[in-house]
Design a protein around this motif. Structure first.
Motif, PDB file in Angstrom:
ATOM      1  N   GLU A 171       0.811  -1.224   0.000  1.00 61.86           N
ATOM      2  CA  GLU A 171       0.000   0.000   0.000  1.00 61.86           C
ATOM      3  C   GLU A 171       0.847   1.279   0.000  1.00 61.86           C
ATOM      4  O   GLU A 171       0.768   2.097   0.917  1.00 61.86           O
ATOM      5  CB  GLU A 171      -0.976  -0.007   1.182  1.00 61.86           C
ATOM      6  CG  GLU A 171      -1.891  -1.225   1.114  1.00 61.86           C
ATOM      7  CD  GLU A 171      -3.177  -1.066   1.894  1.00 61.86           C
ATOM      8  OE1 GLU A 171      -3.527   0.064   2.258  1.00 61.86           O
ATOM      9  OE2 GLU A 171      -3.841  -2.090   2.113  1.00 61.86           O
ATOM     10  N   PRO A 172       1.656   1.463  -1.047  1.00 62.08           N
ATOM     11  CA  PRO A 172       2.554   2.623  -1.086  1.00 62.08           C
ATOM     12  C   PRO A 172       1.820   3.957  -1.170  1.00 62.08           C
ATOM     13  O   PRO A 172       2.431   4.987  -0.930  1.00 62.08           O
ATOM     14  CB  PRO A 172       3.398   2.381  -2.344  1.00 62.08           C
ATOM     15  CG  PRO A 172       2.568   1.502  -3.201  1.00 62.08           C
ATOM     16  CD  PRO A 172       1.792   0.632  -2.263  1.00 62.08           C
ATOM     17  N   THR A 173       0.524   3.952  -1.498  1.00 66.99           N
ATOM     18  CA  THR A 173      -0.178   5.235  -1.621  1.00 66.99           C
ATOM     19  C   THR A 173      -1.054   5.548  -0.406  1.00 66.99           C
ATOM     20  O   THR A 173      -1.810   6.522  -0.433  1.00 66.99           O
ATOM     21  CB  THR A 173      -1.065   5.285  -2.888  1.00 66.99           C
ATOM     22  OG1 THR A 173      -2.170   4.398  -2.715  1.00 66.99           O
ATOM     23  CG2 THR A 173      -0.292   4.903  -4.128  1.00 66.99           C
ATOM     24  N   ALA A 174      -0.919   4.750   0.657  1.00 63.91           N
ATOM     25  CA  ALA A 174      -1.735   4.988   1.854  1.00 63.91           C
ATOM     26  C   ALA A 174      -1.549   6.425   2.346  1.00 63.91           C
ATOM     27  O   ALA A 174      -0.418   6.888   2.505  1.00 63.91           O
ATOM     28  CB  ALA A 174      -1.356   4.004   2.951  1.00 63.91           C
ATOM     29  N   GLY A 175      -2.637   7.139   2.553  1.00 69.27           N
ATOM     30  CA  GLY A 175      -2.590   8.502   3.088  1.00 69.27           C
ATOM     31  C   GLY A 175      -2.191   9.563   2.079  1.00 69.27           C
ATOM     32  O   GLY A 175      -2.005  10.721   2.445  1.00 69.27           O
ATOM     33  N   MET A 176      -2.029   9.194   0.807  1.00 68.31           N
ATOM     34  CA  MET A 176      -1.592  10.176  -0.201  1.00 68.31           C
ATOM     35  C   MET A 176      -2.762  10.935  -0.812  1.00 68.31           C
ATOM     36  O   MET A 176      -3.879  10.424  -0.875  1.00 68.31           O
ATOM     37  CB  MET A 176      -0.848   9.459  -1.340  1.00 68.31           C
ATOM     38  CG  MET A 176       0.551   9.062  -0.994  1.00 68.31           C
ATOM     39  SD  MET A 176       1.385   8.460  -2.476  1.00 68.31           S
ATOM     40  CE  MET A 176       3.000   8.109  -1.779  1.00 68.31           C
ATOM     41  N   THR A 177      -2.469  12.132  -1.305  1.00 68.64           N
ATOM     42  CA  THR A 177      -3.457  12.896  -2.071  1.00 68.64           C
ATOM     43  C   THR A 177      -3.592  12.224  -3.442  1.00 68.64           C
ATOM     44  O   THR A 177      -2.767  11.386  -3.822  1.00 68.64           O
ATOM     45  CB  THR A 177      -2.965  14.339  -2.303  1.00 68.64           C
ATOM     46  OG1 THR A 177      -1.767  14.277  -3.096  1.00 68.64           O
ATOM     47  CG2 THR A 177      -2.662  15.048  -0.995  1.00 68.64           C
ATOM     48  N   ALA A 178      -4.632  12.626  -4.185  1.00 71.31           N
ATOM     49  CA  ALA A 178      -4.848  12.050  -5.517  1.00 71.31           C
ATOM     50  C   ALA A 178      -3.637  12.318  -6.415  1.00 71.31           C
ATOM     51  O   ALA A 178      -3.193  11.430  -7.155  1.00 71.31           O
ATOM     52  CB  ALA A 178      -6.115  12.625  -6.135  1.00 71.31           C
ATOM     53  N   ALA A 179      -3.083  13.529  -6.325  1.00 73.23           N
ATOM     54  CA  ALA A 179      -1.928  13.876  -7.174  1.00 73.23           C
ATOM     55  C   ALA A 179      -0.723  13.005  -6.812  1.00 73.23           C
ATOM     56  O   ALA A 179      -0.012  12.515  -7.682  1.00 73.23           O
ATOM     57  CB  ALA A 179      -1.590  15.355  -7.011  1.00 73.23           C
ATOM     58  N   GLU A 180      -0.506  12.808  -5.508  1.00 72.01           N
ATOM     59  CA  GLU A 180       0.619  11.972  -5.071  1.00 72.01           C
ATOM     60  C   GLU A 180       0.411  10.514  -5.500  1.00 72.01           C
ATOM     61  O   GLU A 180       1.362   9.828  -5.889  1.00 72.01           O
ATOM     62  CB  GLU A 180       0.765  12.048  -3.541  1.00 72.01           C
ATOM     63  CG  GLU A 180       1.329  13.368  -3.040  1.00 72.01           C
ATOM     64  CD  GLU A 180       1.300  13.485  -1.510  1.00 72.01           C
ATOM     65  OE1 GLU A 180       2.131  14.224  -0.975  1.00 72.01           O
ATOM     66  OE2 GLU A 180       0.450  12.852  -0.856  1.00 72.01           O
ATOM     67  N   THR A 181      -0.831  10.067  -5.438  1.00 66.63           N
ATOM     68  CA  THR A 181      -1.152   8.686  -5.842  1.00 66.63           C
ATOM     69  C   THR A 181      -0.815   8.480  -7.318  1.00 66.63           C
ATOM     70  O   THR A 181      -0.188   7.491  -7.697  1.00 66.63           O
ATOM     71  CB  THR A 181      -2.649   8.393  -5.574  1.00 66.63           C
ATOM     72  OG1 THR A 181      -2.884   8.510  -4.170  1.00 66.63           O
ATOM     73  CG2 THR A 181      -3.046   7.001  -6.029  1.00 66.63           C
ATOM     74  N   ASN A 182      -1.199   9.446  -8.161  1.00 70.40           N
ATOM     75  CA  ASN A 182      -0.888   9.349  -9.589  1.00 70.40           C
ATOM     76  C   ASN A 182       0.611   9.324  -9.833  1.00 70.40           C
ATOM     77  O   ASN A 182       1.121   8.558 -10.641  1.00 70.40           O
ATOM     78  CB  ASN A 182      -1.484  10.537 -10.348  1.00 70.40           C
ATOM     79  CG  ASN A 182      -2.976  10.388 -10.497  1.00 70.40           C
ATOM     80  OD1 ASN A 182      -3.523   9.300 -10.299  1.00 70.40           O
ATOM     81  ND2 ASN A 182      -3.646  11.480 -10.823  1.00 70.40           N
ATOM     82  N   LYS A 183       1.327  10.169  -9.101  1.00 67.95           N
ATOM     83  CA  LYS A 183       2.776  10.251  -9.261  1.00 67.95           C
ATOM     84  C   LYS A 183       3.434   8.928  -8.835  1.00 67.95           C
ATOM     85  O   LYS A 183       4.408   8.484  -9.439  1.00 67.95           O
ATOM     86  CB  LYS A 183       3.302  11.405  -8.389  1.00 67.95           C
ATOM     87  CG  LYS A 183       4.405  12.193  -9.073  1.00 67.95           C
ATOM     88  CD  LYS A 183       4.801  13.403  -8.261  1.00 67.95           C
ATOM     89  CE  LYS A 183       6.310  13.533  -8.245  1.00 67.95           C
ATOM     90  NZ  LYS A 183       6.785  14.668  -7.474  1.00 67.95           N
ATOM     91  N   THR A 184       2.876   8.313  -7.802  1.00 69.53           N
ATOM     92  CA  THR A 184       3.421   7.044  -7.319  1.00 69.53           C
ATOM     93  C   THR A 184       3.218   5.932  -8.357  1.00 69.53           C
ATOM     94  O   THR A 184       4.117   5.122  -8.588  1.00 69.53           O
ATOM     95  CB  THR A 184       2.755   6.658  -5.985  1.00 69.53           C
ATOM     96  OG1 THR A 184       2.907   7.745  -5.079  1.00 69.53           O
ATOM     97  CG2 THR A 184       3.389   5.414  -5.387  1.00 69.53           C
ATOM     98  N   ALA A 185       2.042   5.924  -8.986  1.00 70.24           N
ATOM     99  CA  ALA A 185       1.780   4.925 -10.029  1.00 70.24           C
ATOM    100  C   ALA A 185       2.785   5.096 -11.167  1.00 70.24           C
ATOM    101  O   ALA A 185       3.370   4.125 -11.655  1.00 70.24           O
ATOM    102  CB  ALA A 185       0.352   5.061 -10.540  1.00 70.24           C
TER     103      ALA A 185
END
Ligand SMILES: Nc1ncnc2c1ncn2[C@@H]1O[C@H](COP(=O)(O)OP(=O)(O)O)[C@@H](O)[C@H]1O
Ligand SMILES: [Mg+2]
Length: 248
Positions: A171-185
């Protein structure tokens, strides 16, 4: 066909509860896989088995052709499996660069890492890694001053700095904003293409899964329920009823 990871009927019981139930999974070397499934379906337990935190009740784990079932964590780590846990654990009082040097140093001590000349690690490799992580401008920033997203990316970098052949991300995107989640993907996709590291990502944010554009394995009640690409999984009526229709 070379598989970097193969689990065969992998099973973990906690008393009367079967958390992972005869799970057989195959991942090609250099592959990227997303594991999706509702809370409590056994995803983290599967990682705990692969990384050696738990011993399997039965079944096998084959990594790069070697049976690693039941081996201790440090040997599995040394064999080339790196893992990022759900909660970020960077060293807040060290800089971004120093954090990246921690895993590549066999006998590191935080006090020694204060001086650039005394630390091990290849500077060019660190710079390449910083660039990939989009953290070049933060090289000398204390990790404690980073945003939540940046800390998570740094921690992915720390796992990469130990040069794993297989990286497990829970779950590397736990607690992230939508923008951060996209960047992580985007970052994970890029890592998989550019570095040759095989990656397994546990995730339950569907937007992330779509952006990752990887093969998806759906787990349900400890077992593999479906495998396919995002569109196939999203359209599957049974997946919808066990997962997609369900609020987290
Ligand atoms: N150390 C443990 N002892 C007992 N039960 C556990 C342990 N670890 C996980 N479980 C149970 O196993 C099941 C799967 O948990 P987990 O793998 O954490 O699920 P997920 O990561 O998919 O949310 C849950 O019912 C959980 O309570
Ligand atoms: Mg979990």
């Amino acid at each position: 066909m070379a598989f970097i990871l193969e689990t065969k009927d992998l099973t973990k019981q906690f008393g009367g509860l079967t958390a992972v139930d005869k799970t057989s999974l195959k991942l090609k070397e250099g592959g990227l896989r997303c594991i999706l499934g509702p809370n409590g379906c056994g995803k983290t337990t599967l990682f705990n088995l692969i990384s050696g935190c738990y011993k399997p009740t039965s079944g096998k784990i084959i990594f790069a052709g070697q049976d690693i079932s039941g081996q201790p964590v440090h040997l599995i780590n040394r064999a080339g499996i790196g893992r990022k846990f759900q909660i970020p654990s960077v060293f807040n009082s060290m800089t971004v660069e120093e954090n990246l040097r921690v895993p590549s140093s066999s006998n590191w001590k935080p006090s020694l890492l204060r001086s650039k000349n005394s630390v091990p690690g290849n500077r060019q490799e660190i710079l390449t890694l910083l660039n990939l992580l989009k953290l070049t401008e933060k090289t000398n920033e204390l990790a404690g001053n980073l945003s939540h997203g940046e800390k998570q990316w740094l921690e992915i970098g720390m796992v990469m700095a130990s040069k794993p052949r297989l990286m497990l991300l829970d779950e590397p995107t736990a607690g992230m904003t939508a923008a951060e989640t996209n960047k992580t993907a985007q970052l994970i996709h890029q890592i998989s293409i550019e570095t040759g590291i095989s990656v397994v990502v546990i995730e339950h944010d569907l937007n992330f899964v779509k952006k990752l554009a990887s093969r998806v394995t759906v787990m349900y009640k400890g077992s593999i329920f479906r495998e396919g690409n995002y569109e196939e999984i999203q359209e599957d009526k049974d997946v919808q009823s066990i997962y997609l229709g369900r609020k987290r």
